[in-house]
Design a protein around this motif. Sequence first.
Motif, PDB file in Angstrom:
ATOM      1  N   THR A 138      47.721  59.272  56.803  1.00  0.00           N
ATOM      2  CA  THR A 138      46.556  59.660  57.611  1.00  0.00           C
ATOM      3  C   THR A 138      45.771  58.428  58.045  1.00  0.00           C
ATOM      4  N   LEU A 139      45.516  57.513  57.122  1.00  0.00           N
ATOM      5  CA  LEU A 139      44.760  56.300  57.443  1.00  0.00           C
ATOM      6  C   LEU A 139      45.517  55.424  58.436  1.00  0.00           C
ATOM      7  N   ILE A 140      46.810  55.247  58.222  1.00  0.00           N
ATOM      8  CA  ILE A 140      47.613  54.411  59.118  1.00  0.00           C
ATOM      9  C   ILE A 140      47.633  54.990  60.532  1.00  0.00           C
ATOM     10  N   ILE A 141      47.840  56.300  60.641  1.00  0.00           N
ATOM     11  CA  ILE A 141      47.831  56.936  61.969  1.00  0.00           C
ATOM     12  C   ILE A 141      46.468  56.761  62.628  1.00  0.00           C
ATOM     13  N   GLY A 142      45.402  56.947  61.850  1.00  0.00           N
ATOM     14  CA  GLY A 142      44.050  56.774  62.394  1.00  0.00           C
ATOM     15  C   GLY A 142      43.802  55.366  62.903  1.00  0.00           C
ATOM     16  N   LEU A 143      44.205  54.376  62.126  1.00  0.00           N
ATOM     17  CA  LEU A 143      43.993  52.982  62.538  1.00  0.00           C
ATOM     18  C   LEU A 143      44.823  52.623  63.764  1.00  0.00           C
ATOM     19  N   ILE A 144      46.061  53.108  63.804  1.00  0.00           N
ATOM     20  CA  ILE A 144      46.907  52.853  64.981  1.00  0.00           C
ATOM     21  C   ILE A 144      46.303  53.517  66.218  1.00  0.00           C
ATOM     22  N   TRP A 145      45.833  54.755  66.065  1.00  0.00           N
ATOM     23  CA  TRP A 145      45.223  55.481  67.177  1.00  0.00           C
ATOM     24  C   TRP A 145      43.995  54.736  67.692  1.00  0.00           C
ATOM     25  N   ILE A 146      43.158  54.265  66.781  1.00  0.00           N
ATOM     26  CA  ILE A 146      41.962  53.505  67.165  1.00  0.00           C
ATOM     27  C   ILE A 146      42.363  52.218  67.888  1.00  0.00           C
TER      28      ILE A 146
ATOM     29  N   VAL B 160      37.462  58.748  53.328  1.00  0.00           N
ATOM     30  CA  VAL B 160      37.649  57.603  54.231  1.00  0.00           C
ATOM     31  C   VAL B 160      38.870  57.805  55.123  1.00  0.00           C
ATOM     32  N   CYS B 161      39.983  58.214  54.540  1.00  0.00           N
ATOM     33  CA  CYS B 161      41.230  58.357  55.311  1.00  0.00           C
ATOM     34  C   CYS B 161      41.111  59.464  56.360  1.00  0.00           C
ATOM     35  N   GLU B 162      40.637  60.640  55.949  1.00  0.00           N
ATOM     36  CA  GLU B 162      40.564  61.760  56.884  1.00  0.00           C
ATOM     37  C   GLU B 162      39.499  61.547  57.956  1.00  0.00           C
ATOM     38  N   GLU B 163      38.372  60.968  57.593  1.00  0.00           N
ATOM     39  CA  GLU B 163      37.333  60.734  58.595  1.00  0.00           C
ATOM     40  C   GLU B 163      37.738  59.638  59.580  1.00  0.00           C
ATOM     41  N   THR B 164      38.500  58.659  59.114  1.00  0.00           N
ATOM     42  CA  THR B 164      38.999  57.624  60.026  1.00  0.00           C
ATOM     43  C   THR B 164      39.879  58.254  61.096  1.00  0.00           C
ATOM     44  N   LEU B 165      40.787  59.129  60.674  1.00  0.00           N
ATOM     45  CA  LEU B 165      41.677  59.768  61.642  1.00  0.00           C
ATOM     46  C   LEU B 165      40.934  60.783  62.502  1.00  0.00           C
ATOM     47  N   PHE B 166      40.261  61.731  61.875  1.00  0.00           N
ATOM     48  CA  PHE B 166      39.717  62.859  62.637  1.00  0.00           C
ATOM     49  C   PHE B 166      38.453  62.514  63.405  1.00  0.00           C
ATOM     50  N   ARG B 167      37.463  61.923  62.762  1.00  0.00           N
ATOM     51  CA  ARG B 167      36.234  61.587  63.490  1.00  0.00           C
ATOM     52  C   ARG B 167      36.387  60.259  64.228  1.00  0.00           C
ATOM     53  N   GLY B 168      36.964  59.257  63.579  1.00  0.00           N
ATOM     54  CA  GLY B 168      37.044  57.935  64.183  1.00  0.00           C
ATOM     55  C   GLY B 168      38.018  57.836  65.331  1.00  0.00           C
TER      56      GLY B 168
ATOM     57  N   PRO C  80      29.644  61.073  58.236  1.00  0.00           N
ATOM     58  CA  PRO C  80      30.627  62.072  57.825  1.00  0.00           C
ATOM     59  C   PRO C  80      31.436  61.662  56.593  1.00  0.00           C
ATOM     60  N   VAL C  81      31.643  60.369  56.380  1.00  0.00           N
ATOM     61  CA  VAL C  81      32.357  59.932  55.174  1.00  0.00           C
ATOM     62  C   VAL C  81      31.548  60.304  53.933  1.00  0.00           C
ATOM     63  N   ILE C  82      30.247  60.041  53.961  1.00  0.00           N
ATOM     64  CA  ILE C  82      29.386  60.388  52.816  1.00  0.00           C
ATOM     65  C   ILE C  82      29.400  61.888  52.574  1.00  0.00           C
ATOM     66  N   ALA C  83      29.258  62.676  53.644  1.00  0.00           N
ATOM     67  CA  ALA C  83      29.264  64.134  53.496  1.00  0.00           C
ATOM     68  C   ALA C  83      30.596  64.612  52.928  1.00  0.00           C
ATOM     69  N   HIS C  84      31.697  64.153  53.506  1.00  0.00           N
ATOM     70  CA  HIS C  84      33.038  64.561  53.074  1.00  0.00           C
ATOM     71  C   HIS C  84      33.251  64.176  51.610  1.00  0.00           C
ATOM     72  N   PHE C  85      32.870  62.963  51.256  1.00  0.00           N
ATOM     73  CA  PHE C  85      33.009  62.479  49.880  1.00  0.00           C
ATOM     74  C   PHE C  85      32.232  63.360  48.904  1.00  0.00           C
ATOM     75  N   LEU C  86      30.967  63.621  49.208  1.00  0.00           N
ATOM     76  CA  LEU C  86      30.132  64.412  48.303  1.00  0.00           C
ATOM     77  C   LEU C  86      30.639  65.843  48.165  1.00  0.00           C
TER      78      LEU C  86
END
Length: 197
Positions: free
Chosen positions: A35-43, A116-124, A176-182
Amino acid sequence: MKKFDMRKIRFKKVTIDQIDDRLLLINLYATQAITLIIGLIWIFFQHRNPLLLFGIPEGWSFALWGIGLAGLVIVVDLLISRFVPEDVSDDGGVNDRIFRGRPVWHIIVLSFIIAVCEETLFRGAIQQHIGPYWTSILFATIHVRYLRHWIPTGLVFSISYALGWIYIETGTLWAPVIAHFLIDMIMGLLIRFRREQ
């Protein structure tokens, strides 16, 4: 040397009870890494700097947005779990298997990595491309274990949309990372200690 034959590959449906704890964790960490790798590549292909996405803004209002959303989600989730039959919100036992018996430090680490991983892909990455509504549909679909019941599917969609909304309002991925984490951490701790009693 023996030739590899794609036709000999067979897929077998596996239930959560057939997966041991080690394999479950390997699967969880592997999917988050992907998920993180796909998000970073997409960004990167959006010609944006992923490091700027994680810049910490001035002030603490973004943290309040994240904490506030997490509090609201937890209250709604607890109300749903109190008044809705358990089989209607069943996820197939996945969350129970992930968090039950897990040490507190590991629940915290897992929750942070997932956030961090999911928010990077989905929101970022994805939300930048298709907006919060379609991102939330995709987010709910990815959480396939909830799709059997409309209440958890609707809740996951709503949470995702709210995460997208606070990302737009604050202009930082950290809200969103803080919210998702909590949300993940508190719900994970509730599952862990509920099962202990």
